[in-house]
Write a protein that holds these residues in place. Structure first.
Motif, mmCIF file in Angstrom:
data_model
loop_
_atom_site.group_PDB
_atom_site.id
_atom_site.type_symbol
_atom_site.label_atom_id
_atom_site.label_comp_id
_atom_site.label_asym_id
_atom_site.label_seq_id
_atom_site.Cartn_x
_atom_site.Cartn_y
_atom_site.Cartn_z
ATOM 1 N N SER A 1 9.083 -34.251 34.066
ATOM 2 C CA SER A 1 8.220 -33.107 34.877
ATOM 3 C C SER A 1 8.413 -33.333 36.385
ATOM 4 N N SER A 2 9.703 -33.305 36.771
ATOM 5 C CA SER A 2 10.210 -33.627 38.069
ATOM 6 C C SER A 2 11.220 -32.262 38.649
ATOM 7 N N HIS A 3 11.163 -32.075 39.805
ATOM 8 C CA HIS A 3 12.017 -31.242 40.390
ATOM 9 C C HIS A 3 13.675 -31.691 40.359
ATOM 10 N N GLN B 1 11.265 -34.708 43.334
ATOM 11 C CA GLN B 1 9.879 -35.478 43.200
ATOM 12 C C GLN B 1 9.206 -34.795 42.093
ATOM 13 N N CYS B 2 8.080 -35.605 41.587
ATOM 14 C CA CYS B 2 7.364 -34.889 40.531
ATOM 15 C C CYS B 2 6.807 -33.482 40.726
ATOM 16 N N LEU B 3 6.747 -32.558 39.899
ATOM 17 C CA LEU B 3 6.186 -31.449 39.964
ATOM 18 C C LEU B 3 4.636 -31.427 40.300
ATOM 19 N N ALA B 4 4.327 -30.433 40.930
ATOM 20 C CA ALA B 4 2.833 -30.361 41.123
ATOM 21 C C ALA B 4 2.295 -29.620 40.283
ATOM 22 N N PRO B 5 0.888 -29.552 39.899
ATOM 23 C CA PRO B 5 0.002 -28.527 38.935
ATOM 24 C C PRO B 5 0.462 -27.307 38.900
ATOM 25 N N GLU C 1 3.257 -25.995 39.961
ATOM 26 C CA GLU C 1 4.543 -25.729 39.722
ATOM 27 C C GLU C 1 5.246 -25.901 38.581
ATOM 28 N N ALA D 1 4.128 -28.336 36.309
ATOM 29 C CA ALA D 1 3.876 -29.949 35.637
ATOM 30 C C ALA D 1 3.375 -29.865 34.422
ATOM 31 N N GLU E 1 2.362 -41.355 42.110
ATOM 32 C CA GLU E 1 2.909 -40.446 41.120
ATOM 33 C C GLU E 1 1.891 -40.412 39.984
ATOM 34 N N PRO E 2 1.880 -39.181 39.158
ATOM 35 C CA PRO E 2 0.820 -39.112 38.217
ATOM 36 C C PRO E 2 1.446 -40.254 37.062
#
Length: 371
Positions: free
Chosen positions: A110-112, A119-123, A125, A127, A142-143
């Motif tokens: 669940s990353s870019h 970085q981790c995708l945001a909700p 985006e 995720a 990170e989540p």
């Protein structure tokens, strides 16, 4: 005679030489795990490189196991059809053996894509909820992943099996399970990521249990002659983490279960890692594993020169060398290596005229007429 260009046997598969193109994520799938024309171009040029084996990039066994939304998958019929299209075109022009690396990113999913920061995708985006051995994030801020329960463990194991069966149906020559670089199977092995208190956590034996179960299930699911190997991170490069002695114990357990090869990399499970980068910096790890095992070991890590690769094989430090970024920069690296070492390499007839005038035997029986 060059040892680098001697054949290597992996179960029923014979590699014409000991140069392996390591799997390299391209982050260029269509958003649903399907290969695109980029993979046709990318794998097509590497399949003409003259290497002994080409390993397809980390391929997710379930959608939530992708590092990014642009990762390749092999979890549904569309994924399989997309890979089949690429393989059909590549194999019209190359006899190179092709393997695939089956993977699950676990808490690093669940990353870019890297060129967008990684970085981790945001909700907002897209995720998704990640999973791991324990509910511990990879890095601060990170989540947190969800710790896999028995139902989740069974699902993941079945996903590896189904992906392996799809790979066999595609006619892929070998399978590599991704147990390195901080991804899911490594997350079970390393005490940095695995803080479970059940039968899958705590002792070394318990932390090895799930990766070994996955290996056994995949090994059983495909024909005996099809090589199934594992890529491992031989050390976390973090004090108190997974180390070379643990890797030797794990590799011996794999070998006892029919593992065909061990691909020795390192790191990836913690941002606290301190990696001493230098040419061939991971070769000593491969050497330690090779001394303890009766199965082939691949060395990787800043192996960029032909004589360097030859020395690794000639000294018995590893059975094959895997190159990655060097092959992206110079897709015909094996041609140059063969020329420097006085060996021969297979090349397509369309390229025979590129053979240097002082290397008339480089492409074997190449014969070019003129009009």
């Amino acid at each position: 005679m060059s040892q680098l260009f001697s054949p290597l046997q992996l179960d029923a598969l014979t590699l014409p030489n000991r140069i392996v193109i390591a799997p390299m994520c391209q982050y260029s799938a269509d958003g649903h795990g399907n290969m695109t024309d980029w993979h046709l171009i990318h794998l097509g040029q590497l399949a003409l490189s003259g290497a002994g084996l080409l390993i397809i990039e980390a391929t997710a066994v379930e959608a939530i196991g992708r590092i990014t939304p642009a990762d390749v998958g092999l979890y549904d019929d569309d994924n399989q059809a997309a890979i089949a299209r690429v393989l059909k075109a590549v194999r019209q022009h190359s006899r190179m053996p092709i393997a695939i690396q089956l993977a699950h990113a676990g808490r690093k999913a669940s990353s870019h894509v890297p060129w967008d920061g990684g970085q981790c995708l945001a909700p907002g985006e897209g995720a998704w909820q990640t999973v791991s051995s324990s509910a511990l994030p990879h890095a601060a801020g990170e989540p947190a992943p969800a710790a896999l329960d028995d139902v989740g463990l069974a699902r993941v194991k079945a996903a590896f099996v189904q992906a392996a069966q799809r790979a066999h149906a595609l006619g892929i020559d070998a399978i590599e399970l991704h147990g390195a670089h901080g991804y899911l199977l490594h997350q079970f092995l390393s005490p940095i990521a695995n803080q479970r208190s059940d039968r899958y956590g705590g002792s070394l034996e318990n932390r090895m249990r799930f990766p070994l179960e996955v290996f056994e299930a995949v090994r059983t699911a495909v024909p005996a002659g099809m090589p199934v190997g594992v890529r491992i991170s031989a050390t976390d490069w973090v004090e108190g983490g997974w180390d070379i002695d643990s890797s030797i114990a794990f590799a011996k357990a794999l070998a006892a279960r029919g593992c065909s090869f061990v691909h020795a990399s390192s790191g990836g499970v913690s941002p606290q890692q301190k990696i001493p980068l230098s040419p061939g910096y991971q070769v000593p790890l491969a050497e330690r594993l090779k001394a303890a095992l009766d199965v082939p070991v691949f060395a990787v890590g800043l192996i960029t020169e032909a004589k360097q690769a030859e020395a690794v094989i000639a000294a018995g430090q590893a059975d094959a060398v895997a190159i990655a970024r060097a092959a992206l920069f110079e897709p015909h690296w094996p041609w140059r290596a063969a020329a420097e070492l006085g060996a021969q390499v297979e090349a397509p007839p369309q390229y025979w005229r590129s053979q240097p005038r002082d290397q008339k035997a480089l492409f074997g029986e190449a014969r070019i007429g003129a009009r």
